[in-house]
Design an enzyme around this catalytic site. Sequence first.
Site, mmCIF file in Angstrom:
data_model
loop_
_atom_site.group_PDB
_atom_site.id
_atom_site.type_symbol
_atom_site.label_atom_id
_atom_site.label_comp_id
_atom_site.label_asym_id
_atom_site.label_seq_id
_atom_site.Cartn_x
_atom_site.Cartn_y
_atom_site.Cartn_z
ATOM 1 N N ARG A 141 36.200 44.781 82.004
ATOM 2 C CA ARG A 141 37.525 44.643 82.382
ATOM 3 C C ARG A 141 38.548 45.457 81.870
ATOM 4 O O ARG A 141 39.317 46.120 82.693
ATOM 5 C CB ARG A 141 37.997 43.097 82.105
ATOM 6 C CG ARG A 141 36.991 42.130 82.674
ATOM 7 C CD ARG A 141 37.869 40.678 82.750
ATOM 8 N NE ARG A 141 38.976 40.641 83.516
ATOM 9 C CZ ARG A 141 40.278 40.629 82.741
ATOM 10 N NH1 ARG A 141 40.234 40.656 81.672
ATOM 11 N NH2 ARG A 141 41.228 40.356 83.560
ATOM 12 N N CYS A 163 29.317 56.841 76.184
ATOM 13 C CA CYS A 163 29.653 58.361 76.235
ATOM 14 C C CYS A 163 30.632 58.581 77.498
ATOM 15 O O CYS A 163 30.406 59.225 78.405
ATOM 16 C CB CYS A 163 28.498 58.984 76.589
ATOM 17 S SG CYS A 163 28.888 60.942 76.202
ATOM 18 N N GLU A 164 31.677 57.998 77.607
ATOM 19 C CA GLU A 164 32.679 58.024 78.209
ATOM 20 C C GLU A 164 34.041 57.798 77.590
ATOM 21 O O GLU A 164 34.409 56.907 76.732
ATOM 22 C CB GLU A 164 32.929 56.802 79.342
ATOM 23 C CG GLU A 164 31.458 56.850 80.259
ATOM 24 C CD GLU A 164 31.486 57.733 81.413
ATOM 25 O OE1 GLU A 164 32.686 58.216 81.878
ATOM 26 O OE2 GLU A 164 30.520 57.839 82.060
#
Length: 419
Positions: free
Chosen positions: A312, A343-344
């Site tokens: 969310r 990994c973002e």
Amino acid sequence: MFSVRNGWLFVEDVSIKELVESYGTPLYVTSRSTLERNIKAYKDAFKDAKLLYAVKANNNLSILRIISANGFGADVFSGGELYIALLADFPKEYILFNGNSKSDEEIRMGVRSGVAFSVDSIDELYTLSETAILEDSEVRIAFRVNPEIDAKTHPKIATALRTSKFGIPWEGIVDIYRTAYELPGVEPCGIHCHIGSQITDISPFVEALEKMFQIAKQVEEIGVELEFIDIGGGLGIDYEGKGAPTPAQLAEKLLPVFENGLSELKSDPELWLEPGRSIVGDTTVLLTKVNAVKKSYKNFVAVDAGFNLLLRPAMYNAYHRIAVANKMDREGEEVYTIVGPICESGDILGEDRKLPKVEKGDIIAIFDAGAYGFAMSSQYNGRTRCAEVLVEGSHHYLTREAESYGDLIVKQRIPEHLL
Ligand SMILES: *Cc1c(COP(=O)(O)O)cnc(C)c1O
């Protein structure tokens, strides 16, 4: 219910310490008494209405069984949700099969199950009619109407704007009821809309219900006998501590409009509602352990849950209250950004939160994670989904096992020449 004892967060009478020691982290923990309180609030507010729980908000079978045992029906949006709802003992007469893109297989499954359909397109209507004839049955249907109402919520969860993919424009809807009335295999008996989610202003619901009655009057003239008018779900919850309307406040505004509308109809439809978030949202915390605290250009707290388990914040920019579950009696000292292991760069659970001094090993609690939390989880980045636990008083029960690495590849097949 959640409380603080000796500096620790408790879910009912169970300490987070005990839960984390028993099950590890990350962990979704649901309070049964909070769930029962929410259910009761709806049942008390809408005594004569039928409540259909929106399964997509949280499809944990133990939670579903508590909800179905309380007399709820179910709103399902896929064959998978229909399967789960039937397993959880929701009565088929009060299962409404929603969805704007049902496959032929899903339609057949719904017809065979004997549930009602909310039809979202003319194509679906004809497929449903043909399928029902083949299966020698008669399907109760409503149309999902797009009433063109701005629910004043996040654009990704507003579902009745003119540009929305959901529903059939309300201007043309009466002709479509006429078509359906004459088609074999389908029996139009309801009207349905769902204007959005996390709605904290009641007036759009009132506006939508008024529009449903305008349609109802015209539809009755065709000869349709209405069994239900379904106003959908969408009532918001209080994520930010700014307040949110209760089911009682919704009922106070909606029921007079409903009674008034009924007085102008020949048939005697039931009012249906489809709450999801407001039933399960605040029942559940996500517990996640601190792997590292890092001073960079900002202060980061890196935890073992990310948008793989709670999408969310990344998806809707949503706010969830965050606390250090083992330091609940300490004042906020420093400002931290709580980030996951994915990994973002967008893997942020909470930005610039004032918390007590956080250290590696602390347990972070993310509140109000019961709706669209686990239900939207993924295995991205080779992350296994975590366990879910139900707390009842001083007891706790594992309701979903954590996945293993094997679960990451269980459905994969390697062609022989690559072995
Ligand atoms: C998602 C959905 C609901 C539930 O919405 P909440 O905001 O969780 O109450 C109800 N009806 C339909 C058709 C939905 O798609």
